[in-house]
Design an enzyme around this catalytic site. Structure first.
Site, PDB file in Angstrom:
ATOM      1  N   HIS A 181      51.776  63.411  43.599  1.00 53.46           N
ATOM      2  CA  HIS A 181      53.335  62.934  43.533  1.00 53.46           C
ATOM      3  C   HIS A 181      53.598  61.913  42.723  1.00 53.46           C
ATOM      4  O   HIS A 181      52.691  60.902  42.540  1.00 53.46           O
ATOM      5  CB  HIS A 181      54.023  62.939  44.740  1.00 53.46           C
ATOM      6  CG  HIS A 181      53.688  61.615  45.764  1.00 53.46           C
ATOM      7  ND1 HIS A 181      54.021  60.416  45.654  1.00 53.46           N
ATOM      8  CD2 HIS A 181      52.504  61.575  46.730  1.00 53.46           C
ATOM      9  CE1 HIS A 181      53.535  59.698  46.515  1.00 53.46           C
ATOM     10  NE2 HIS A 181      52.721  60.318  47.053  1.00 53.46           N
ATOM     11  N   ASP A 229      56.479  60.094  42.521  1.00 54.37           N
ATOM     12  CA  ASP A 229      57.527  59.183  42.815  1.00 54.37           C
ATOM     13  C   ASP A 229      56.974  58.062  43.719  1.00 54.37           C
ATOM     14  O   ASP A 229      55.706  58.184  44.029  1.00 54.37           O
ATOM     15  CB  ASP A 229      58.619  59.884  43.693  1.00 54.37           C
ATOM     16  CG  ASP A 229      58.121  60.258  45.012  1.00 54.37           C
ATOM     17  OD1 ASP A 229      57.127  61.193  44.941  1.00 54.37           O
ATOM     18  OD2 ASP A 229      58.699  60.262  46.237  1.00 54.37           O
ATOM     19  N   ASP A 276      49.552  54.781  45.951  1.00 55.85           N
ATOM     20  CA  ASP A 276      50.339  55.812  46.287  1.00 55.85           C
ATOM     21  C   ASP A 276      51.429  56.388  45.393  1.00 55.85           C
ATOM     22  O   ASP A 276      52.462  55.553  45.506  1.00 55.85           O
ATOM     23  CB  ASP A 276      50.729  55.278  47.681  1.00 55.85           C
ATOM     24  CG  ASP A 276      51.484  56.281  48.435  1.00 55.85           C
ATOM     25  OD1 ASP A 276      51.533  57.443  48.273  1.00 55.85           O
ATOM     26  OD2 ASP A 276      52.474  56.042  49.280  1.00 55.85           O
ATOM     27  N   GLU A 320      58.559  63.049  47.061  1.00 53.57           N
ATOM     28  CA  GLU A 320      57.616  63.015  48.198  1.00 53.57           C
ATOM     29  C   GLU A 320      57.955  62.072  49.195  1.00 53.57           C
ATOM     30  O   GLU A 320      57.568  62.401  50.279  1.00 53.57           O
ATOM     31  CB  GLU A 320      56.017  62.953  47.570  1.00 53.57           C
ATOM     32  CG  GLU A 320      54.927  63.216  48.667  1.00 53.57           C
ATOM     33  CD  GLU A 320      54.659  62.060  49.684  1.00 53.57           C
ATOM     34  OE1 GLU A 320      53.722  62.402  50.514  1.00 53.57           O
ATOM     35  OE2 GLU A 320      54.967  61.124  49.218  1.00 53.57           O
ATOM     36  N   GLU A 321      58.401  61.034  48.672  1.00 54.87           N
ATOM     37  CA  GLU A 321      58.538  59.841  49.703  1.00 54.87           C
ATOM     38  C   GLU A 321      60.036  60.094  50.384  1.00 54.87           C
ATOM     39  O   GLU A 321      60.283  59.348  51.448  1.00 54.87           O
ATOM     40  CB  GLU A 321      58.658  58.528  49.141  1.00 54.87           C
ATOM     41  CG  GLU A 321      57.241  58.127  48.100  1.00 54.87           C
ATOM     42  CD  GLU A 321      56.221  57.817  49.290  1.00 54.87           C
ATOM     43  OE1 GLU A 321      56.458  57.745  50.633  1.00 54.87           O
ATOM     44  OE2 GLU A 321      54.966  57.558  48.880  1.00 54.87           O
ATOM     45  N   GLU A 356      46.106  62.191  46.970  1.00 52.72           N
ATOM     46  CA  GLU A 356      46.540  61.087  48.104  1.00 52.72           C
ATOM     47  C   GLU A 356      45.237  60.142  48.070  1.00 52.72           C
ATOM     48  O   GLU A 356      44.214  60.455  47.926  1.00 52.72           O
ATOM     49  CB  GLU A 356      46.996  61.454  49.542  1.00 52.72           C
ATOM     50  CG  GLU A 356      48.226  62.466  49.665  1.00 52.72           C
ATOM     51  CD  GLU A 356      49.641  61.289  49.435  1.00 52.72           C
ATOM     52  OE1 GLU A 356      49.271  60.103  49.387  1.00 52.72           O
ATOM     53  OE2 GLU A 356      50.599  61.820  49.464  1.00 52.72           O
ATOM     54  N   HIS A 400      52.596  51.308  49.932  1.00 53.02           N
ATOM     55  CA  HIS A 400      54.017  50.724  50.408  1.00 53.02           C
ATOM     56  C   HIS A 400      53.951  49.166  50.360  1.00 53.02           C
ATOM     57  O   HIS A 400      55.106  48.756  50.727  1.00 53.02           O
ATOM     58  CB  HIS A 400      54.423  51.290  51.612  1.00 53.02           C
ATOM     59  CG  HIS A 400      54.709  52.968  51.503  1.00 53.02           C
ATOM     60  ND1 HIS A 400      55.327  53.412  52.631  1.00 53.02           N
ATOM     61  CD2 HIS A 400      54.136  53.964  50.631  1.00 53.02           C
ATOM     62  CE1 HIS A 400      55.506  54.795  52.354  1.00 53.02           C
ATOM     63  NE2 HIS A 400      54.751  54.998  51.133  1.00 53.02           N
TER      64      HIS A 400
END
Length: 357
Positions: A65, A67, A96, A127-128, A150, A329
């Site tokens: 992903h 994003d 991430d 995805e988030e 991931e 994050h």
């Protein structure tokens, strides 16, 4: 590897792309894949970046992903900690999950086209949030193998991710004088939260592994009132184990919440566990060992696009990618460049082994 070998990673991380604002990164990655010799690269109808290598009837999809969560981090390379440590690339998404996605792009560029096979690299959007990119590609392909990107470190393969479900739990009470002694909506909401916690604890008490437990979160609480009524709302999230479906959870939550109103919020996603004894897994074990690693299997407490596509595609699947997921994050997100390099070598060997077996 030279610094130029990190161009895909650094270039991708350098373009800030929180969910809903991925277009610039998608366009850059499409151009990058074309420059690396992909047979075709384009942005699909959902806004995903797609790169194709080869034309064979057998297909491997590598789904990452593109994003990130919000919070821009200045992109920079710093020396690693200690003598001889690998340089570190700081930047939002370095772990991430632009690190795994860039790894996919560079590994497929190394392997090149293989007769009878097609590699499809996808940088999915959203995805988030609600995984709109993955939900779209789930309907567009039927691959023979699927690799989801991931961060789990270069020498580990993830075979399972928990499901997730969100709900708003709202309590309403009539307006009353503060001296009346009547329970307020906020007080009732706190009591209900404690009952939910206790109920979840009862479910988990005999379970030893975190992957098998309900993981509960109170993500937010707000309240308000008008002339005749007051209300309080809990935003409750849970990570689901394999034996608890979203419907099971919502039923349990409604039971624990008593007279409160339970409303589903967003998409609920069941947990997913991959088959271990597959040609795909064996190829990765061999690839990790080829780089001097001792492979390990892990089962994650988060939720990933694996949970979206694997139940639809029903093919051998796993999750792979460099980076330390503990940095997801966070405001100090970084990836070790040496680990990134190793992951490319592992994935290249795994893909070569897969298409030969």
């Amino acid at each position: 590897m030279s610094n130029s070998a990190h161009e895909t990673l650094i270039g991708l991380v350098s373009i800030y792309s929180p969910s809903g604002h991925e277009r610039g990164a998608v366009e850059w990655l499409v151009a990058r894949m074309k420059s690396l010799g992909y047979d075709n690269a384009y942005m699909d109808e959902a806004g995903n970046a797609v790169g194709l290598m080869g034309h064979g009837p057998k297909q491997v999809i590598l789904l990452g992903h593109i994003d990130t969560v919000p919070g821009e981090i200045p992109v920079r390379v710093e020396n690693g900690r200690g003598i001889g440590q690998s340089p570190l690339l700081y930047g939002r998404g370095s772990v991430d999950a632009k690190g795994p996605l860039a790894c996919f792009v560079d590994a497929v560029a190394q392997v090149r086209a293989v007769q009878g096979w097609q590699f499809v690299v996808i940088g999915a959007v959203e995805e988030e949030c609600d995984s709109e990119g993955a939900r779209y590609v789930a309907t567009q392909y039927q691959p023979d193998f699927a690799i989801i990107g991931e961060p789990n470190h270069w020498d580990r393969v993830a075979l399972g991710y928990k499901g997730s479900a969100w709900a708003n739990v709202t309590v309403r009470r009539r307006q009353a004088h503060t001296a009346s002694g009547e329970q307020t909506a906020a007080e009732a909401a706190v009591e209900i939260w404690l009952k939910i916690k206790s109920g979840v604890h009862s479910v988990n008490v005999d379970k030893q592994k975190v992957f098998d437990k309900l993981l509960l979160t109170l993500h937010g609480m707000d309240s308000g009132s008008n002339d005749f009524e007051q209300w309080a709302r809990l935003k409750v999230g849970v990570r689901l184990p394999m034996d608890v479906s979203p419907d099971d959870w919502y039923g349990k939550l409604s039971e624990l919440a008593e007279d409160a109103k339970v409303e589903r919020a967003g998409f609920a996603i069941p947990a997913w566990r991959c088959e271990k004894n597959t040609q795909l897994v064996r190829a990765f074990l061999k690839g990790i060992r080829s780089q001097g690693g001792e492979p390990r299997f892990i089962y994650k407490t988060g939720t990933a696009d694996l949970n979206i596509v694997a139940p639809v595609w029903k093919c051998p699947a796993l999750v792979y990618g460099p980076g330390d997921s503990a940095l997801d994050h966070t405001p100090h997100e970084y990836i070790e460049l040496e680990e990134y390099e190793k992951s490319i070598d592992v994935l290249s060997e795994a893909l070569r082994g897969l298409v030969k077996s």
